[in-house]
Design a protein around this motif. Structure first.
Motif, PDB file in Angstrom:
ATOM      1  N   TYR B 118       0.819  -1.212   0.000  1.00 47.53           N
ATOM      2  CA  TYR B 118       0.000   0.000   0.000  1.00 47.53           C
ATOM      3  C   TYR B 118       0.853   1.262   0.000  1.00 47.53           C
ATOM      4  N   VAL B 119       1.780   1.319   0.934  1.00 45.03           N
ATOM      5  CA  VAL B 119       2.606   2.515   1.104  1.00 45.03           C
ATOM      6  C   VAL B 119       3.624   2.642  -0.043  1.00 45.03           C
ATOM      7  N   GLY B 120       4.221   1.524  -0.410  1.00 40.48           N
ATOM      8  CA  GLY B 120       5.246   1.539  -1.456  1.00 40.48           C
ATOM      9  C   GLY B 120       4.656   1.892  -2.807  1.00 40.48           C
ATOM     10  N   ASP B 121       3.566   1.231  -3.172  1.00 37.70           N
ATOM     11  CA  ASP B 121       2.957   1.532  -4.462  1.00 37.70           C
ATOM     12  C   ASP B 121       2.416   2.951  -4.490  1.00 37.70           C
ATOM     13  N   GLY B 122       1.868   3.402  -3.373  1.00 37.16           N
ATOM     14  CA  GLY B 122       1.331   4.758  -3.305  1.00 37.16           C
ATOM     15  C   GLY B 122       2.432   5.792  -3.520  1.00 37.16           C
ATOM     16  N   LEU B 123       3.543   5.579  -2.860  1.00 36.17           N
ATOM     17  CA  LEU B 123       4.670   6.498  -2.977  1.00 36.17           C
ATOM     18  C   LEU B 123       5.232   6.505  -4.402  1.00 36.17           C
ATOM     19  N   ALA B 124       5.409   5.322  -4.963  1.00 33.75           N
ATOM     20  CA  ALA B 124       5.912   5.227  -6.336  1.00 33.75           C
ATOM     21  C   ALA B 124       4.952   5.939  -7.284  1.00 33.75           C
ATOM     22  N   ALA B 125       3.659   5.707  -7.093  1.00 32.96           N
ATOM     23  CA  ALA B 125       2.655   6.310  -7.969  1.00 32.96           C
ATOM     24  C   ALA B 125       2.711   7.831  -7.873  1.00 32.96           C
ATOM     25  N   ASP B 126       2.830   8.359  -6.661  1.00 31.76           N
ATOM     26  CA  ASP B 126       2.906   9.813  -6.479  1.00 31.76           C
ATOM     27  C   ASP B 126       4.118  10.391  -7.210  1.00 31.76           C
ATOM     28  N   PHE B 127       5.231   9.710  -7.042  1.00 34.81           N
ATOM     29  CA  PHE B 127       6.462  10.208  -7.659  1.00 34.81           C
ATOM     30  C   PHE B 127       6.346  10.189  -9.186  1.00 34.81           C
ATOM     31  N   TYR B 128       5.858   9.095  -9.727  1.00 37.95           N
ATOM     32  CA  TYR B 128       5.742   8.998 -11.186  1.00 37.95           C
ATOM     33  C   TYR B 128       4.753  10.022 -11.729  1.00 37.95           C
ATOM     34  N   LEU B 174       3.843  -1.513  12.942  1.00 37.39           N
ATOM     35  CA  LEU B 174       3.635  -1.199  11.522  1.00 37.39           C
ATOM     36  C   LEU B 174       3.911   0.279  11.219  1.00 37.39           C
ATOM     37  N   ALA B 175       3.726   1.145  12.223  1.00 33.96           N
ATOM     38  CA  ALA B 175       4.032   2.569  12.016  1.00 33.96           C
ATOM     39  C   ALA B 175       5.537   2.739  11.788  1.00 33.96           C
ATOM     40  N   LEU B 176       6.327   2.044  12.602  1.00 34.34           N
ATOM     41  CA  LEU B 176       7.789   2.059  12.420  1.00 34.34           C
ATOM     42  C   LEU B 176       8.158   1.534  11.036  1.00 34.34           C
ATOM     43  N   TRP B 177       7.522   0.456  10.657  1.00 31.32           N
ATOM     44  CA  TRP B 177       7.744  -0.180   9.363  1.00 31.32           C
ATOM     45  C   TRP B 177       7.457   0.791   8.217  1.00 31.32           C
ATOM     46  N   GLY B 178       6.359   1.534   8.326  1.00 35.08           N
ATOM     47  CA  GLY B 178       5.988   2.500   7.291  1.00 35.08           C
ATOM     48  C   GLY B 178       7.053   3.584   7.150  1.00 35.08           C
ATOM     49  N   ARG B 179       7.598   4.043   8.317  1.00 32.27           N
ATOM     50  CA  ARG B 179       8.649   5.064   8.259  1.00 32.27           C
ATOM     51  C   ARG B 179       9.906   4.508   7.602  1.00 32.27           C
ATOM     52  N   ARG B 180      10.191   3.252   7.884  1.00 34.95           N
ATOM     53  CA  ARG B 180      11.379   2.641   7.282  1.00 34.95           C
ATOM     54  C   ARG B 180      11.222   2.527   5.763  1.00 34.95           C
ATOM     55  N   LEU B 181      10.019   2.171   5.320  1.00 32.87           N
ATOM     56  CA  LEU B 181       9.760   2.070   3.877  1.00 32.87           C
ATOM     57  C   LEU B 181      10.017   3.403   3.189  1.00 32.87           C
ATOM     58  N   MET B 182       9.529   4.491   3.820  1.00 37.40           N
ATOM     59  CA  MET B 182       9.693   5.830   3.257  1.00 37.40           C
ATOM     60  C   MET B 182      11.171   6.188   3.196  1.00 37.40           C
ATOM     61  N   GLY B 183      11.897   5.913   4.259  1.00 34.03           N
ATOM     62  CA  GLY B 183      13.331   6.212   4.303  1.00 34.03           C
ATOM     63  C   GLY B 183      14.104   5.466   3.224  1.00 34.03           C
ATOM     64  N   GLU B 184      13.833   4.186   3.084  1.00 38.16           N
ATOM     65  CA  GLU B 184      14.524   3.374   2.072  1.00 38.16           C
ATOM     66  C   GLU B 184      14.201   3.872   0.662  1.00 38.16           C
ATOM     67  N   ALA B 185      12.927   4.211   0.435  1.00 41.03           N
ATOM     68  CA  ALA B 185      12.516   4.669  -0.891  1.00 41.03           C
ATOM     69  C   ALA B 185      13.247   5.964  -1.246  1.00 41.03           C
ATOM     70  N   LEU B 186      13.323   6.887  -0.288  1.00 38.22           N
ATOM     71  CA  LEU B 186      14.002   8.163  -0.548  1.00 38.22           C
ATOM     72  C   LEU B 186      15.480   7.938  -0.810  1.00 38.22           C
ATOM     73  N   SER B 187      16.065   7.024  -0.057  1.00 35.04           N
ATOM     74  CA  SER B 187      17.508   6.826  -0.229  1.00 35.04           C
ATOM     75  C   SER B 187      17.819   6.201  -1.598  1.00 35.04           C
ATOM     76  N   GLN B 188      16.955   5.283  -2.056  1.00 34.33           N
ATOM     77  CA  GLN B 188      17.186   4.699  -3.389  1.00 34.33           C
ATOM     78  C   GLN B 188      16.876   5.717  -4.492  1.00 34.33           C
ATOM     79  N   ARG B 223       5.176  17.417  -0.846  1.00 35.05           N
ATOM     80  CA  ARG B 223       3.917  16.782  -1.281  1.00 35.05           C
ATOM     81  C   ARG B 223       3.986  15.267  -1.107  1.00 35.05           C
ATOM     82  N   LEU B 224       5.126  14.677  -1.501  1.00 35.45           N
ATOM     83  CA  LEU B 224       5.267  13.214  -1.390  1.00 35.45           C
ATOM     84  C   LEU B 224       5.138  12.773   0.072  1.00 35.45           C
ATOM     85  N   THR B 225       5.780  13.544   0.953  1.00 35.75           N
ATOM     86  CA  THR B 225       5.737  13.203   2.378  1.00 35.75           C
ATOM     87  C   THR B 225       4.323  13.355   2.932  1.00 35.75           C
TER      88      THR B 225
END
Lengths: 239, 239
Positions: B118-128, B174-188, B223-225
């Motif tokens: 949910y979070v990963g696809d949403g973030l990717a979609a926003d960026f694209y 899961l809240a911690l997990w969501g923050r980690r997903l965001m951090g990893e996505a930004l770093s990549q 906006r992404l955040t």
């Protein structure tokens, strides 16, 4: 989802008179449940085997096969629901035999995965086509559609033949593998036939419905074996 | 496949004048390659995470998401080929960062897999979607189409909220997990931006093309955040 869709909605989805016979209805739901779970688990297995792909191009081919199987699954699930049955309940009796088949035939490498995709799907398709002869036209069309192959088989044949050309020992190993796949498939099919009375009754017919006697079932197995051997031959493998 | 398809074949597939600029063409091929590989690896990851499903019904939902990602992949691959580029070469530079993202964010259980989907696809979609504003209409439509979600998100929200209701500690984890997903996505994403000049140039514009200055890029990240935080909120998780 409506349990029953009238003929006016889509002529291929009408519910013929035969379904007023509860034994027949149970048999068709069983059959569709078996195929649906088979497609779902083919999706899983192909997606899993795609990991072993030597290149992204190969991975994409297997992922395409997996996605197509999932598309078929969706159509079968919807048809079961239209017949008034719960698709997940209908699939449940086939989970264990089909899962067992996959556990017993987990490919050790990419080529074994390709041979399994080709030989396993071919065998399943032949069997379902045989059984489809005993059901109503709407169900039969759906089953035949769900067996359609869109040319991925050529990709498998090409990769397997090239691998054998490159190293002839590969051919011996994969030929053994093909025989094992056939043996496991027959053993699980036998288990299903022994446990699912309605499904077996569909094949053996009834007072008002033609069926197969033991000799006809023997001939069916001969046809399945012959087709399997042809597929092995196409792959360049001794049957 | 033809490298170039004329407007008469399909109006959405015409090749506009902008593509006569090789830097622009390279940037669009880069962008499509990144999204295509993202979809392909989303297929793999969802098919993998489907194994953790607690019930066949849940597995089917994730398999449906996986199949849809693969469908998008096919459209993107075809568009890259139409632009005269090799889809697999176009994807190659993004394999490592996207694979690394998945290796660093391998879900440990079913719920982490759902949140990631949910979070990963949403973030990717926003960026694209942000980047799509800088490309021609045909490419933009294809990108927007490939981001379409057909209601699976609701399934994820339902399951995650129910799990939190049943055990509140799940929400913290899961809240911690969501923050980690965001951090990893930004770093990549940062790594990709640093390495892919053409893609970065697309965002920063050119003498004849509007782009983003540093302030605009900062606003985009805001906006992404914000959207990420909204998604976390929808899931019932503290951002």
């Amino acid at each position: 989802m409506d349990p029953v869709v009238g003929p006016q909605a889509d002529p291929s989805l009408d519910i013929p008179l035969a379904f007023s016979d509860p034994t027949y209805l149970a048999a068709v739901v069983d059959l569709l449940g078996a195929i649906a779970y088979g497609e779902m688990s083919a999706f899983e297995r192909l997606a899993e085997d795609a990991k072993m792909a030597p290149a992204l191009e190969d991975k994409v081919e297997l992922a395409a096969m997996a996605s197509r199987e999932f598309g078929h699954f969706g159509a079968l699930r919807d048809r079961i629901a239209e017949l008034g049955a719960d698709p997940f309940e209908a699939m449940q009796p086939f989970q264990k035999p089909i899962d067992d088949f996959h556990v017993h035939t987990a490919p050790r490498d990419w080529l074994e995965g390709l041979v399994k995709a080709y030989v396993g799907d071919g065998l399943a398709a032949d069997f379902y086509r045989e059984v489809a002869a005993f059901v109503d036209a709407g169900t039969r069309d759906l089953i035949i559609d769900s067996l359609e192959d869109s040319g991925q088989a050529e990709f498998v044949v090409d990769r397997v033949r090239k691998a054998i050309d490159a190293d002839h020992r590969v051919g011996g190993r994969l030929a053994l593998w093909g025989r094992r796949l056939m043996g496991e498939a027959l053993s699980q099919a036998q288990r299903v036939a022994a446990e699912r009375d309605a499904l077996s009754a569909l094949l053996s017919g009834g007072v008002d419905r033609p069926g197969m006697d033991l000799a006809a079932i023997g001939r069916m197995f001969t046809r399945l074996t012959e087709n399997h051997n042809k597929r092995m031959d196409t792959l360049g493998l001794a049957p």
